[in-house]
Design an enzyme around this catalytic site. Sequence first.
Site, PDB file in Angstrom:
ATOM      1  CE1 TYR A 127      -3.740  -3.151   0.953  1.00 24.35           C
ATOM      2  CE2 TYR A 127      -2.165  -3.778   2.660  1.00 24.35           C
ATOM      3  CZ  TYR A 127      -2.782  -3.420   2.234  1.00 24.35           C
ATOM      4  OH  TYR A 127      -4.384  -4.436   2.327  1.00 24.35           O
TER       5      TYR A 127
ATOM      6  CD1 TRP B 213      -9.280   2.232   6.731  1.00 32.79           C
ATOM      7  CD2 TRP B 213     -10.326   2.110   8.234  1.00 32.79           C
ATOM      8  NE1 TRP B 213      -9.654   1.161   6.915  1.00 32.79           N
ATOM      9  CE2 TRP B 213     -10.776   0.574   7.549  1.00 32.79           C
ATOM     10  CE3 TRP B 213     -10.948   1.833   9.215  1.00 32.79           C
ATOM     11  CZ2 TRP B 213     -10.951  -0.486   8.576  1.00 32.79           C
ATOM     12  CZ3 TRP B 213     -11.945   0.780   9.608  1.00 32.79           C
ATOM     13  CH2 TRP B 213     -11.455   0.043   9.054  1.00 32.79           C
ATOM     14  CG  ASP B 214      -4.685   2.159   6.784  1.00 34.15           C
ATOM     15  OD1 ASP B 214      -6.012   1.999   5.838  1.00 34.15           O
ATOM     16  OD2 ASP B 214      -4.023   1.139   6.719  1.00 34.15           O
TER      17      ASP B 214
ATOM     18  CG  ASP C 262     -11.598  -4.236   1.181  1.00 32.52           C
ATOM     19  OD1 ASP C 262     -11.208  -3.737   2.108  1.00 32.52           O
ATOM     20  OD2 ASP C 262     -10.078  -4.224   0.481  1.00 32.52           O
TER      21      ASP C 262
ATOM     22  CD  GLU D  36      -2.590  -6.317   5.261  1.00 33.14           C
ATOM     23  OE1 GLU D  36      -1.881  -7.334   5.348  1.00 33.14           O
ATOM     24  OE2 GLU D  36      -3.151  -5.819   4.609  1.00 33.14           O
TER      25      GLU D  36
HETATM   26  C1  DGY Z   1      -6.307  -3.326  -0.732  1.00 38.40           C
HETATM   27  O1  DGY Z   1      -6.004  -2.529  -2.089  1.00 38.40           O
HETATM   28  O2  DGY Z   1      -6.890  -3.931  -0.453  1.00 38.40           O
HETATM   29  C2  DGY Z   1      -7.516  -1.554  -0.174  1.00 38.40           C
HETATM   30  O3  DGY Z   1      -8.373  -2.593   0.773  1.00 38.40           O
HETATM   31  C3  DGY Z   1      -9.085  -1.206  -1.359  1.00 38.40           C
HETATM   32  O4  DGY Z   1      -8.990   0.378  -0.590  1.00 38.40           O
END
Ligand code: DGY
Length: 450
Positions: free
Chosen positions: A40, A46-47, A185, A414
């Site tokens: 990421y 929200w992170d 998700d 994570e």
């Molecule tokens: C991802 O990229 O996995 C996220 O959860 C979407 O923001």
Amino acid sequence: MTTFAETTATAPCDSLRRSATQVLLGNWTGAATVPSRALYPHQWSWDSAFIALGLRHVSPRRAQRELETLLSAQWGDGRIPHIVFNPAVPDGAYFPGPDFWRSATAGRAAGASPFIQTSGIVQPPVHALAAWLVHAADPAESRRRGFLPRVYPRLAAWHRYLGGARDLGGGGLASVVHPWEPGLDNSPCWDAALARIEPAPPGSFVRADLRHGSAADRPTDLDYARYVRLATTYRDHGYDDARTPHAFAVEDPSFNALLIASEYALADIADAIGADAGPHRRRAEAATAALIGRLWDPVDAIFHARDLVTGAAIAGHSVSGLIPLVVPGLPATIGKALARTLHGPRFGLGRVHLVPSYDLTAPEFDGNRYWRGPSWFNTAWLVHRGLAAQGEEEAAGLLREQFLTSAHRSEFAEYLEPYTGDARGILRFSWTAALALDLLHAPVAQDAAR
Ligand code: DGY
């Protein structure tokens, strides 16, 4: 196994504090913190709010900056986009990237910045709560920098967007229009709603996430094809909530609980800067009544999401349904019922690691795959905070202890497989480190109760 039963500055605590701080320093880009350098590599909404909660114990000034960077990418209609792209990161490092979302053009009518590239969807509104707690970490520095007066109008506009354009059900709750928006998700809760969506053609996009982790820990290709379809439709309707034919529209308990907790925090911010706190408190009270009226299930003793396309409650038991524990003023009977559910067979508090994201007894439970069962640290932090607010000190203490032990043992994973506690997803994940720092700072969430 190293434990953190004592809250005093023992050697394990010092070492955890040091390594958590190193994670945050390593993931700092100069204006904000990436959740992870590889998987990421941009700023997530929200992170950043959770990260600010930990950064406030390292550098309150940097924690303020984290939130201000995010807020500088806010759209004219008030939405805070779920990703703010870093132009220095190569194209293709993350999918879907700026070329997919095309915020500056597709989002123009909704007021997206012509200069800062972002996504067009949102994430849970933890920001006002984070801003208030960041301020409280060093009120003198906050006042010197004019932090609250600067963030207040933006946070208020964010809440107006969610309470206005996003009240798609007309019942006083905010809706999410993509499974990425509630942050959970690939939760089994979304399976039936997603099954209605025509997947994007398989060759039409290339996932970048599978380069950084095990495919067994991530959403499937079919999930992604549906995520892409939903985001494309929203984009092609100018991210206009009224014009988009939303095939996915859900009232999620956690999203709304966080909005309520943040609305109370906005009231505190308004009081602190001499603005009128009354409307915020009234909105928070009305949203609490709507949350209970529309999503509380007294028989299952959990909050269930509502699918606005069918009008029906979604039967699955998700950690999202426990997070209303954080709502200030939640009736004690509901708080006690949620605590019982947490200890029961579906969530197994104390018998598994942290709080599983989905019902341990359900056939759809998968302890490895992202939000279909693994335990996450941000939801554990929220449940801990909620338990403390409800006076469930023993359970809150147990969760804190497990959190710190698991964060240390897993190298700030994570997420975790709930039965084994083994790390899943990527390591050195920013919010895991940040929230460990926060829990190290205070024995229980002392500021949680109202
Ligand atoms: C991802 O990229 O996995 C996220 O959860 C979407 O923001």
